[in-house]
Enzyme design. Structure first.
Site, mmCIF file in Angstrom:
data_model
loop_
_atom_site.group_PDB
_atom_site.id
_atom_site.type_symbol
_atom_site.label_atom_id
_atom_site.label_comp_id
_atom_site.label_asym_id
_atom_site.label_seq_id
_atom_site.Cartn_x
_atom_site.Cartn_y
_atom_site.Cartn_z
ATOM 1 N N TYR A 170 7.805 -26.667 -29.769
ATOM 2 C CA TYR A 170 7.261 -27.797 -30.543
ATOM 3 C C TYR A 170 7.714 -27.692 -32.007
ATOM 4 O O TYR A 170 8.224 -28.655 -32.584
ATOM 5 C CB TYR A 170 5.729 -27.797 -30.455
ATOM 6 C CG TYR A 170 5.071 -28.737 -31.433
ATOM 7 C CD1 TYR A 170 5.149 -30.111 -31.269
ATOM 8 C CD2 TYR A 170 4.373 -28.248 -32.548
ATOM 9 C CE1 TYR A 170 4.551 -30.981 -32.179
ATOM 10 C CE2 TYR A 170 3.775 -29.107 -33.457
ATOM 11 C CZ TYR A 170 3.867 -30.466 -33.266
ATOM 12 O OH TYR A 170 3.284 -31.327 -34.158
HETATM 13 P P1 NAD Z 1 -1.255 -37.743 -30.519
HETATM 14 O O1 NAD Z 1 -0.721 -37.057 -29.318
HETATM 15 O O2 NAD Z 1 -2.700 -38.101 -30.533
HETATM 16 O O3 NAD Z 1 -0.410 -39.045 -30.823
HETATM 17 C C1 NAD Z 1 0.964 -39.171 -30.528
HETATM 18 C C2 NAD Z 1 1.155 -40.437 -29.715
HETATM 19 O O4 NAD Z 1 2.551 -40.599 -29.480
HETATM 20 C C3 NAD Z 1 0.467 -40.374 -28.347
HETATM 21 O O5 NAD Z 1 -0.461 -41.437 -28.209
HETATM 22 C C4 NAD Z 1 1.617 -40.487 -27.337
HETATM 23 O O6 NAD Z 1 1.269 -41.273 -26.220
HETATM 24 C C5 NAD Z 1 2.711 -41.126 -28.170
HETATM 25 N N1 NAD Z 1 4.063 -40.775 -27.706
HETATM 26 C C6 NAD Z 1 4.530 -39.544 -27.381
HETATM 27 N N2 NAD Z 1 5.811 -39.608 -26.992
HETATM 28 C C7 NAD Z 1 6.165 -40.922 -27.081
HETATM 29 C C8 NAD Z 1 7.363 -41.641 -26.806
HETATM 30 N N3 NAD Z 1 8.457 -41.013 -26.345
HETATM 31 N N4 NAD Z 1 7.384 -42.969 -26.988
HETATM 32 C C9 NAD Z 1 6.279 -43.625 -27.430
HETATM 33 N N5 NAD Z 1 5.103 -43.000 -27.710
HETATM 34 C C10 NAD Z 1 5.055 -41.663 -27.539
HETATM 35 O O7 NAD Z 1 -0.916 -36.794 -31.769
HETATM 36 P P2 NAD Z 1 -1.420 -36.880 -33.282
HETATM 37 O O8 NAD Z 1 -2.314 -35.738 -33.517
HETATM 38 O O9 NAD Z 1 -1.845 -38.249 -33.631
HETATM 39 O O10 NAD Z 1 -0.060 -36.545 -34.026
HETATM 40 C C11 NAD Z 1 0.720 -37.528 -34.689
HETATM 41 C C12 NAD Z 1 1.974 -36.876 -35.215
HETATM 42 O O11 NAD Z 1 1.629 -35.860 -36.150
HETATM 43 C C13 NAD Z 1 2.827 -36.199 -34.159
HETATM 44 O O12 NAD Z 1 4.174 -36.381 -34.502
HETATM 45 C C14 NAD Z 1 2.437 -34.737 -34.277
HETATM 46 O O13 NAD Z 1 3.477 -33.897 -33.837
HETATM 47 C C15 NAD Z 1 2.208 -34.623 -35.760
HETATM 48 N N6 NAD Z 1 1.275 -33.556 -36.146
HETATM 49 C C16 NAD Z 1 -0.038 -33.638 -35.811
HETATM 50 C C17 NAD Z 1 -0.905 -32.632 -36.188
HETATM 51 C C18 NAD Z 1 -2.368 -32.667 -35.871
HETATM 52 O O14 NAD Z 1 -3.069 -31.716 -36.224
HETATM 53 N N7 NAD Z 1 -2.890 -33.718 -35.237
HETATM 54 C C19 NAD Z 1 -0.418 -31.528 -36.917
HETATM 55 C C20 NAD Z 1 0.931 -31.490 -37.239
HETATM 56 C C21 NAD Z 1 1.766 -32.512 -36.863
#
Ligand code: NAD
Length: 364
Positions: A170
């Site tokens: 990741y």
């Molecule tokens: P989440 O999983 O709740 O949201 C991501 C969304 O992207 C999901 O609803 C999923 O269905 C959608 N998705 C995944 N692959 C896809 C694709 N190929 N096409 C279309 N949609 C797709 O995650 P989140 O916590 O909201 O995270 C948002 C972003 O922030 C992500 O990029 C994650 O890596 C990053 N991030 C989050 C955190 C955290 O603590 N939540 C920390 C660091 C980074």
């Protein structure tokens, strides 16, 4: 179906600010909150999400429905659907992209590594390809992660530190996002800002993340598995409340300059709480908010994936984005628990409803 899509998307992208923002990942945690904020202040907003089943999709459909009730439409499509991306960007004259869609989660990368490459690398490239052929090119803000600091031991983590020791696939894909963004910036003149989020929590949070999964277990009276480092040391995380993350995302969107070869911009910022705490302290906050003691089971951390400590130096974001995390962990947890109680009061009905009614229509 197609007519319904066009009408709803046209309504969703109506803007009183001149900004039309494509937010990818709107059925997800962070995307939901950002899209809601943008819409409220008058931006045109369109969502895109493939509703992947990495965690139970009921909450994704509920988020998307709640957003639709606020005027933001979520198109059910994959980032790898290039013709869809071209259509959206051009038809709705998208000015900004907030790219949050990704396969999230550190540990799942050992189970389904290909899904990380498909969404976070191939899908991200498709999005940038679609943007580079637009005229004018949309400005892009994308999610990176604190996980890029990997096995770094210098704390707090600063953007000037080397990030060449990812501890999970990741993390490697998030680092790849930054490198790909840099490449598109210098060869095609795209304006790009990357945001390294630090462990985000809050209402509508992710059920796979600690605050949420621990809450479920405390309610059920099940033991919490708490990872320990070498010598019984405690894991520490810079838990960051969702409203503070939204504030950083919005400031990044608002401040990114237009994309021309002359003015193209490339930046990466930490967005954290600059107040790392032990996981045990997080559990104490949950216990106080829930009013029930947790059963704690300390176990050695897995050999791969997790890191001992995350800690954000946010001075660059403070200086350049006026970023100011203001929510203490206890206040944020109180808000999360208040949401959780309301959401799960009739939780079963809601979850079931999400499965029974296809609320977000499949795309043409
Ligand atoms: P989440 O999983 O709740 O949201 C991501 C969304 O992207 C999901 O609803 C999923 O269905 C959608 N998705 C995944 N692959 C896809 C694709 N190929 N096409 C279309 N949609 C797709 O995650 P989140 O916590 O909201 O995270 C948002 C972003 O922030 C992500 O990029 C994650 O890596 C990053 N991030 C989050 C955190 C955290 O603590 N939540 C920390 C660091 C980074």
């Amino acid at each position: 179906q197609k007519r319904r899509f066009e009408t709803t998307a046209a309504e969703s992208t109506k803007s009183s600010t001149g900004r039309v923002i494509l937010v990818t990942g709107t059925a997800g945690f962070v995307g939901y909150h950002c899209a809601k904020f943008f819409k409220k202040r008058g931006d045109g907003v369109l969502g895109l999400d493939n509703f992947n089943p990495y965690y139970p999709v009921g909450i994704k459909y509920d988020r998307a429905q709640d957003l639709e009730d606020s005027g933001v439409y979520t198109i059910k499509a994959d980032l790898n659907d290039r013709s869809m991306l071209d259509h959206i960007l051009q038809e709705y004259k998208v000015t900004h992209v907030l790219a949050l869609a990704a396969q999230a989660g550190v540990r799942y990368a050992t189970k389904d590594p290909a899904s990380y490459v498909a969404s976070n690398v191939a899908g991200f490239v498709q999005l940038l390809e679609a943007c580079r052929f637009c005229d004018p090119q949309p400005r892009i803000v994308y999610a990176s992660s604190s996980s890029v600091y990997g096995l770094n031991t210098v704390s707090p983590f600063s953007e000037s530190h080397q990030v060449d020791k990812p501890a999970s696939l990741y993390a490697a894909t998030k680092k790849a996002n930054e490198m790909i963004a840099h490449t598109y910036h210098h060869i095609y003149g795209l304006s790009m800002t990357g945001l390294r989020f630090f462990t985000v929590y809050g209402p509508w949070g992710r059920p796979d993340m600690f605050a949420f999964s621990a809450t479920i277990k405390i309610h059920k009276g099940e033991a919490l598995k708490i990872f320990q480092g070498p010598g019984g040391s405690e894991l520490e995380r810079d838990f960051t409340y969702i409203d503070d993350i939204v504030q950083g995302c919005v400031a990044s969107v608002d401040r990114i300059p237009a994309s021309t070869k002359e003015t193209a911009h490339f930046k990466v910022y930490n967005l954290g709480n600059k107040d790392p705490v032990t996981v045990t302290y997080m559990i104490e906050c949950l216990e106080r908010a829930i009013g029930k003691k947790a059963i704690k089971n300390y176990v050695p951390m897995p050999p791969t994936g997790d890191v001992l400590k995350t800690s954000a130096d946010v001075s660059l974001a403070e200086k350049e984005l006026d970023y100011k995390p203001t929510t203490s962990l206890q206040d944020g947890i109180n808000k999360f628990i208040a949401w959780y109680d309301a959401y799960y009061k009739d939780g079963l009905t809601k979850e079931m409803a999400s499965y029974v009614f296809i609320r977000v229509p499949a795309m043409f």
